[in-house]
Scaffold this motif. Structure first.
Motif, PDB file in Angstrom:
ATOM      1  N   VAL A 160      35.923  27.182  -7.319  1.00  0.00           N
ATOM      2  CA  VAL A 160      36.772  27.344  -6.134  1.00  0.00           C
ATOM      3  C   VAL A 160      37.320  28.766  -6.078  1.00  0.00           C
ATOM      4  N   ALA A 161      37.843  29.258  -7.193  1.00  0.00           N
ATOM      5  CA  ALA A 161      38.404  30.619  -7.224  1.00  0.00           C
ATOM      6  C   ALA A 161      37.327  31.647  -6.885  1.00  0.00           C
ATOM      7  N   SER A 162      36.128  31.463  -7.425  1.00  0.00           N
ATOM      8  CA  SER A 162      35.026  32.389  -7.167  1.00  0.00           C
ATOM      9  C   SER A 162      34.606  32.341  -5.700  1.00  0.00           C
ATOM     10  N   ARG A 163      34.463  31.145  -5.152  1.00  0.00           N
ATOM     11  CA  ARG A 163      34.040  31.001  -3.759  1.00  0.00           C
ATOM     12  C   ARG A 163      35.091  31.585  -2.812  1.00  0.00           C
ATOM     13  N   TYR A 164      36.367  31.350  -3.108  1.00  0.00           N
ATOM     14  CA  TYR A 164      37.431  31.892  -2.260  1.00  0.00           C
ATOM     15  C   TYR A 164      37.431  33.426  -2.338  1.00  0.00           C
ATOM     16  N   ALA A 165      37.259  33.965  -3.544  1.00  0.00           N
ATOM     17  CA  ALA A 165      37.220  35.424  -3.703  1.00  0.00           C
ATOM     18  C   ALA A 165      36.057  36.019  -2.902  1.00  0.00           C
ATOM     19  N   GLN A 166      34.914  35.329  -2.897  1.00  0.00           N
ATOM     20  CA  GLN A 166      33.769  35.797  -2.117  1.00  0.00           C
ATOM     21  C   GLN A 166      34.085  35.755  -0.630  1.00  0.00           C
ATOM     22  N   TRP A 167      34.707  34.660  -0.168  1.00  0.00           N
ATOM     23  CA  TRP A 167      35.102  34.573   1.242  1.00  0.00           C
ATOM     24  C   TRP A 167      36.054  35.715   1.596  1.00  0.00           C
ATOM     25  N   TRP A 168      37.032  35.974   0.719  1.00  0.00           N
ATOM     26  CA  TRP A 168      38.011  37.038   0.975  1.00  0.00           C
ATOM     27  C   TRP A 168      37.304  38.385   1.091  1.00  0.00           C
ATOM     28  N   SER A 169      36.407  38.663   0.177  1.00  0.00           N
ATOM     29  CA  SER A 169      35.664  39.920   0.194  1.00  0.00           C
ATOM     30  C   SER A 169      34.841  40.049   1.477  1.00  0.00           C
ATOM     31  N   ASP A 170      34.127  38.982   1.826  1.00  0.00           N
ATOM     32  CA  ASP A 170      33.313  38.994   3.045  1.00  0.00           C
ATOM     33  C   ASP A 170      34.180  39.191   4.287  1.00  0.00           C
ATOM     34  N   SER A 171      35.346  38.550   4.328  1.00  0.00           N
ATOM     35  CA  SER A 171      36.194  38.665   5.513  1.00  0.00           C
ATOM     36  C   SER A 171      36.774  40.074   5.637  1.00  0.00           C
ATOM     37  N   GLN A 172      37.028  40.730   4.506  1.00  0.00           N
ATOM     38  CA  GLN A 172      37.545  42.095   4.558  1.00  0.00           C
ATOM     39  C   GLN A 172      36.487  43.045   5.110  1.00  0.00           C
ATOM     40  N   VAL A 173      35.239  42.875   4.705  1.00  0.00           N
ATOM     41  CA  VAL A 173      34.138  43.700   5.219  1.00  0.00           C
ATOM     42  C   VAL A 173      34.000  43.480   6.717  1.00  0.00           C
ATOM     43  N   HIS A 174      34.056  42.215   7.154  1.00  0.00           N
ATOM     44  CA  HIS A 174      33.924  41.891   8.573  1.00  0.00           C
ATOM     45  C   HIS A 174      35.080  42.500   9.371  1.00  0.00           C
ATOM     46  N   GLN A 175      36.288  42.405   8.845  1.00  0.00           N
ATOM     47  CA  GLN A 175      37.441  42.963   9.556  1.00  0.00           C
ATOM     48  C   GLN A 175      37.324  44.483   9.671  1.00  0.00           C
ATOM     49  N   ARG A 176      36.889  45.130   8.603  1.00  0.00           N
ATOM     50  CA  ARG A 176      36.722  46.587   8.659  1.00  0.00           C
ATOM     51  C   ARG A 176      35.665  46.961   9.695  1.00  0.00           C
ATOM     52  N   SER A 177      34.595  46.159   9.775  1.00  0.00           N
ATOM     53  CA  SER A 177      33.537  46.425  10.745  1.00  0.00           C
ATOM     54  C   SER A 177      34.064  46.291  12.165  1.00  0.00           C
ATOM     55  N   LEU A 178      34.856  45.263  12.430  1.00  0.00           N
ATOM     56  CA  LEU A 178      35.435  45.090  13.764  1.00  0.00           C
ATOM     57  C   LEU A 178      36.376  46.239  14.096  1.00  0.00           C
ATOM     58  N   PHE A 179      37.178  46.647  13.115  1.00  0.00           N
ATOM     59  CA  PHE A 179      38.126  47.738  13.319  1.00  0.00           C
ATOM     60  C   PHE A 179      37.371  49.035  13.615  1.00  0.00           C
ATOM     61  N   ALA A 180      36.341  49.302  12.826  1.00  0.00           N
ATOM     62  CA  ALA A 180      35.556  50.524  13.031  1.00  0.00           C
ATOM     63  C   ALA A 180      34.889  50.507  14.402  1.00  0.00           C
ATOM     64  N   ALA A 181      34.350  49.374  14.803  1.00  0.00           N
ATOM     65  CA  ALA A 181      33.681  49.274  16.105  1.00  0.00           C
ATOM     66  C   ALA A 181      34.668  49.494  17.242  1.00  0.00           C
ATOM     67  N   ALA A 182      35.894  49.037  17.054  1.00  0.00           N
ATOM     68  CA  ALA A 182      36.899  49.190  18.113  1.00  0.00           C
ATOM     69  C   ALA A 182      37.240  50.652  18.356  1.00  0.00           C
ATOM     70  N   PHE A 183      37.105  51.480  17.330  1.00  0.00           N
ATOM     71  CA  PHE A 183      37.487  52.883  17.468  1.00  0.00           C
ATOM     72  C   PHE A 183      36.293  53.833  17.506  1.00  0.00           C
ATOM     73  N   GLU A 184      35.099  53.259  17.545  1.00  0.00           N
ATOM     74  CA  GLU A 184      33.897  54.084  17.606  1.00  0.00           C
ATOM     75  C   GLU A 184      33.797  54.729  18.985  1.00  0.00           C
ATOM     76  N   PRO A 185      33.545  56.021  19.029  1.00  0.00           N
ATOM     77  CA  PRO A 185      33.429  56.693  20.339  1.00  0.00           C
ATOM     78  C   PRO A 185      32.285  56.078  21.150  1.00  0.00           C
ATOM     79  N   GLN A 186      32.507  55.898  22.417  1.00  0.00           N
ATOM     80  CA  GLN A 186      31.502  55.324  23.302  1.00  0.00           C
ATOM     81  C   GLN A 186      30.867  56.478  24.108  1.00  0.00           C
TER      82      GLN A 186
END
Length: 192
Positions: A160-186
């Motif tokens: 459980v601890a390992s799976r949750y840590a993996q989810w947390w890591s994956d969600s941080q990458v996804h959030q950073r990607s959304l944040f970067a896309a929001a500020f990417e010059p168009q």
């Protein structure tokens, strides 16, 4: 540290209100055939609901006990979850489910219905998804958990601890990607 004896140790961390559905847990606990202990942490907010639940507690078999802690601080909640075999929250709905996330973050398996945002994470190795329309799903999951030797319960906590840590890591990458896309010059003239 995890539970040290074979009695099933269950945490219920929530306000005592109908939507959190404590009486569903008590109903399932009536069918436990092994010693079990349910520890309740949370404000006893709805006194009428609590009185109804107390009557159900009185009908539990002698080998199932219930301890009421009431409101406790976050360090005590973490300690409780670390000492429990599972956290059961048969909620009828959650916007986020902080107690569920906290349980998984310390390796405490969770038993929750599909009324939370955590269904996929739980189904992928963090516990059991229970059916609120079929109370036997919770009873069977508790019996399955109780039948595990301590070594298997410890292994489940690590999973459980390992799976949750993996989810947390994956969600941080996804959030950073959304944040970067929001500020990417168009490009000029494009719309987003």
């Amino acid at each position: 540290s995890a539970p040290e004896n074979d009695a099933l140790s269950i945490a219920f961390v929530a306000r005592m209100v109908p939507i959190k559905n404590f009486e569903f847990l008590i109903g399932a606990a009536r069918y436990l055939t092994v010693p079990g202990r349910i520890v309740v942490a949370g404000v006893l907010e709805d006194q009428d609901y609590w009185n109804r639940c107390r009557k159900l507690i009185d009908e539990l078999p002698a080998h199932v006990s219930v301890e009421i802690l009431g409101h406790i601080d976050s360090a005590a909640v973490t300690d409780l979850l670390c000492r429990s075999d599972a956290m059961v929250l048969p909620t009828m709905g959650e916007n986020f489910g902080h107690a569920i996330a906290e349980a998984m973050s310390v390796g405490c398996p969770v038993l929750v219905p599909d009324t939370t945002p955590w269904t996929a994470v739980v189904a992928e190795g963090c516990g059991w998804v229970i059916d609120l329309h079929d109370p036997s799903t919770l009873s069977r999951a508790l019996q399955e958990l109780a039948a595990r030797p301590q070594s298997a319960r410890h292994a489940a906590r690590r999973q459980v601890a390992s799976r949750y840590a993996q989810w947390w890591s994956d969600s941080q990458v996804h959030q950073r990607s959304l944040f970067a896309a929001a500020f990417e010059p168009q490009p000029a003239g494009s719309t987003t």
